[in-house]
Enzyme design. Structure first.
Site, short mmCIF file in Angstrom:
data_model
loop_
_atom_site.label_atom_id
_atom_site.label_comp_id
_atom_site.label_asym_id
_atom_site.label_seq_id
_atom_site.Cartn_x
_atom_site.Cartn_y
_atom_site.Cartn_z
N ASP A 463 0.86 -1.16 0.00
CA ASP A 463 0.00 0.00 0.00
C ASP A 463 0.91 1.24 0.00
O ASP A 463 2.12 1.12 0.24
CB ASP A 463 -0.88 -0.05 1.25
CG ASP A 463 -1.72 1.18 1.41
OD1 ASP A 463 -2.27 1.64 0.41
OD2 ASP A 463 -1.80 1.69 2.53
N ASP A 643 -2.01 -0.67 5.80
CA ASP A 643 -2.34 -0.16 7.13
C ASP A 643 -3.74 0.40 7.26
O ASP A 643 -4.16 0.78 8.35
CB ASP A 643 -1.35 0.94 7.52
CG ASP A 643 -1.66 2.26 6.84
OD1 ASP A 643 -1.99 2.24 5.63
OD2 ASP A 643 -1.61 3.30 7.51
N ASP A 647 -7.58 -1.49 3.40
CA ASP A 647 -6.65 -2.58 3.12
C ASP A 647 -7.05 -3.87 3.83
O ASP A 647 -6.47 -4.92 3.58
CB ASP A 647 -5.23 -2.21 3.56
CG ASP A 647 -4.68 -1.02 2.81
OD1 ASP A 647 -4.94 -0.93 1.60
OD2 ASP A 647 -4.02 -0.18 3.44
#
Length: 744
Positions: A463, A643, A647
């Site tokens: 991410d 995080d 996600d």
């Protein structure tokens, strides 16, 4: 290069509120302790957790016996034995108490004690080590004296002189064997009382047989007695057990690392006076004093004083962190520069430190396919050992025409040499060593099967915001907004924990901006925040949601009523170790992907900076999951590192997952491993260590198999004495333990 998604192209969009969420308290200067506290209290640990010590557990058969008995106990959901720590972690309903579990284990012949959460230290471990050393010393001293007497017999002493030396040897050997062999005899007796055959049963039988045949020879004026062999056998068995104990102690687990940080006493402020009390006597609301150089004894909030704290042993962060009034500190941190007064939030077994240690101990004891294989083999091994031994005794009695002494020696050698201690250590020794090594690098393993799955990973998906970057962006063009627009944006931002929203909210607070009251504020997952102000709908979020023009920079957009959207641009800081992690993963041959809901310009710039060729921009939460599922369907084993709330589904769908400690509770709960510090470089270390751990486990299995293929036939055909068997068995266990320590 930009990579189009599997199901259509991921639309470029300006900055949005779906990229990644972090907790409101997370900031670059204060991630460590609050995040550790949040982790321990985020719901990762559910139900009652009881920890019992198992001082007599030492092999794979012990693991299966204890776990099987506890699983049958009403209210117990799971039980896992950690052989290295000699503990069992029990997940049970709140009505289940430690006393009834101790009785259950006593019923099958295992001594058990509840571990005091405030006293989990190396004290008990050190006591066991000292006890083994004392018994080794006694047996070694007796062995040397008996050897001196044996030399006289071997030199030609006859009749009465020989018998006298034999009786003197018996007077030394029998009490020595009874005392020094007590760890084996006690364990064997409790096993037999419970109706099972533990691995100390054949060892005890071998020692007793060697001593008995010597007494028989002495009473019948035989030329040879084997008291020296009986004592030497006991000595080398003890030496082997102690060396095994020491090599496993070197591989300190993450749970031990955390438990070692617990402080037994605290300075309590009572009626203005300082009183030293056990930590377990502290209650929430108590005031405690922590002097410079002392370790924080309990979770608490600073009420007086300023200082810096060292959190390196908890998070891997090397830089001290400021602590002042209002700062929350965790048990285990070290106060560096000034005296502090703390109001206790939690202490003892309720502290974040202890709850994290409990969580990790459960993970270290989790079953993997290798563990299950070792346990099944060990269960079949115990009866096989005795069958082989008794068969060897009968065959050699027949072949030698009734030579009882020779047949008993072979039977004893088979009993000892076939002990599957090495097989029982093959997996837990490696898992414990690996988890401890990764913990010292700042990685907390939550799921015991994570190492096994990490070793299979060939693709890593990162991410962006809050993962590859710090997730603490700074607004760049707030001066272009009117006071009214800034105020509405700050009011909307207060309804979200997204990094961009928090940045706007913090900037407004720093300027003491008057924020208007909004109605009906709600967050729209994947798009942004909306509410009503002066009868108008106001929105803060994605460009395509507001009808704004997509830009090339990280940005969010504000729209008041039907007015033209206003763009707020941001700059973010790269997370430490991000570039090193990507380089190391590429060097390991892993494919690296970057997926983000941010705009194409910002994502492509970061991908180019880090050398990531495969990237996706403008990804909604469901599109992140789709990417992971698409890669998995093509045969990839995906590690997801993220995080945010958006996600969470991708973290759960991936083969393995890692979240920074600054992540939202939902993301940390869904992940297998938590990155405690800010540095991202340990992510690559995790994959490297996992591959090494899998290799070491396979090597340990190979060592155990080869040992038995070679050693058992040698014992069966009479080429191994009981003493040689003891040396071989101890060597195999020590070899497995030392091999487990070769993780780099």
């Amino acid at each position: 290069m930009s990579v189009a998604p599997a199901a259509g192209r991921l639309t470029e969009a300006p900055s949005e509120f779906t990229d990644e969420h972090v907790s409101a308290s997370a900031c670059p200067a204060c991630l460590a302790a609050p995040s550790a506290e949040d982790l321990a209290r985020s719901g990762d640990i559910k139900g009652a957790r009881l920890i019992l010590s198992l001082p007599t557990a030492h092999c794979a058969v012990c693991i299966s016996d204890v776990e099987r008995a506890l699983h049958r106990h009403p209210g117990v959901r799971s039980a896992r034995v950690n052989l290295t720590l000699k503990r069992v972690s029990v997940d049970a309903e709140g009505t289940v108490g430690a006393d009834e579990l101790i009785k259950t284990l006593d019923g099958i012949g295992y001594e058990a004690h509840e571990l005091d959460p405030g006293l989990l230290s190396a004290t008990e471990t050190d006591r066991r080590g000292r006890d083994l050393l004392m018994r080794i010393g006694v047996s070694g001293f007796a062995m040397m004296n008996i050897m001196l007497l044996s030399i006289s017999v071997w030199s030609g002493a006859e009749a009465a002189t020989r018998d006298l030396f034999h009786w003197i040897s018996a007077a030394i050997a029998l009490p020595t064997v009874a005392f020094a062999g007590q760890p084996f005899f006690a364990s064997a007796w409790t096993s037999l009382k419970a109706g099972r055959l533990g691995m100390d049963v054949p060892i005890s039988l071998a020692i007793i047989l060697a001593s008995s045949i010597s007494v028989f020879e002495t009473m019948n004026h035989g030329h040879h007695a084997y008291f020296d062999a009986a004592v030497m056998l006991t000595f080398f068995l003890l030496v082997g057990r102690y060396l095994d104990y020491r090599t496993r102690a070197v591989a300190r687990s993450a749970a031990e690392e955390l438990a070692a940080l617990e402080v037994p006493r605290a300075t309590l402020l009572r009626d203005g006076a300082e009183v030293v009390v056990p930590v377990n006597e502290l209650a929430p609301g108590d005031l405690i004093r922590v002097r410079p150089g002392a370790r924080i004894p309990a979770d608490g909030e600073v009420t007086e004083g300023t200082s810096e704290t060292d959190r390196s042993l908890l998070t891997g962060e090397s830089l001290p962190v400021y602590a002042g009034p209002g700062s929350k500190l965790n048990a285990g941190e070290v106060n560096l520069t000034g005296p502090l007064t703390l109001r206790v939030i939690a202490a003892g077994k309720d502290s974040a430190l202890h709850r994290m240690a409990d969580l990790v101990a459960m993970a270290e004891s989790a079953k993997t396919r290798y563990t299950s294989l070792a346990e099944r083999a060990a269960r079949a091994y115990s009866p096989l050992v005795h069958i082989l031994s008794f068969t060897a005794f009968g065959v050699w009695m027949w072949l030698t025409g009734g030579d009882l002494r020779f047949a008993i020696n072979i039977s004893a050698a088979v009993l000892i040499i076939t002990c599957p201690c090495a097989l029982g250590l093959a997996v837990p020794a490696v898992v414990t060593a690996a988890s401890g090594k990764l913990f010292r690098k700042g990685l907390l393993i939550k799921d015991g099967t994570a190492l096994e799955r990490l070793a299979e990973v060939d693709t890593v998906v990162f991410d962006k915001t809050g993962t590859l970057t710090m997730g603490t962006p700074r607004p760049e063009n707030l001066d272009a907004l009117s006071a009214e627009e800034f105020g509405v944006a700050a009011a909307l931002a207060s309804g979200s924990s997204h990094p961009l929203a928090r940045a706007i909210h913090d900037a407004a607070q720093a300027q003491a901006l008057a924020v208007p009251r909004l109605e009906d504020i709600r967050e729209v997952p994947g798009y942004g925040v909306e509410g009503r102000w002066n009868g108008q709908v106001v929105r803060l979020g994605r460009a395509d949601w507001l009808g704004a023009e997509a830009g090339a920079a990280t940005a969010t957009h504000l729209r008041i009523g039907t007015a033209h959207p206003v763009t707020i641009r941001f700059a973010d800081q790269l997370r430490p170790g991000a570039a090193e992690a990507v380089r190391a993963l590429s060097a390991q041959g892993k494919r690296v992907f970057l997926v983000s809901g941010d705009v194409e310009g910002a994502v492509s710039a970061l991908a180019e900076r880090l050398g990531i060729e495969n990237w996706h921009a403008g990804a909604l939460p469901q599109e992140k999951v789709a990417l992971v599922n698409d890669l998995t369907a093509k045969g990839a084993r995906v590690l997801m590192v993220g995080d945010g709330l958006n996600d969470t589904a991708a973290l759960a769908a991936a083969h393995a997952s890692i979240s920074p400690a600054s992540a939202l509770d939902a993301a940390r709960t869904a992940s297998d491993i938590v990155l405690l510090g800010q540095d991202l470089a340990p992510v690559a270390d995790a994959l490297r260590v996992a591959v090494q751990a899998r290799r070491r486990i396979k090597e340990n299995f190979a060592i155990s198999i080869v040992y038995n293929i070679v050693a058992v036939p040698i014992a069966l055909i009479g080429l191994a004495t009981p003493l040689a068997a003891a040396l071989a068995m101890s060597t195999s266990s020590i070899t497995v333990s030392l091999n487990s320590l070769r993780l780099k």
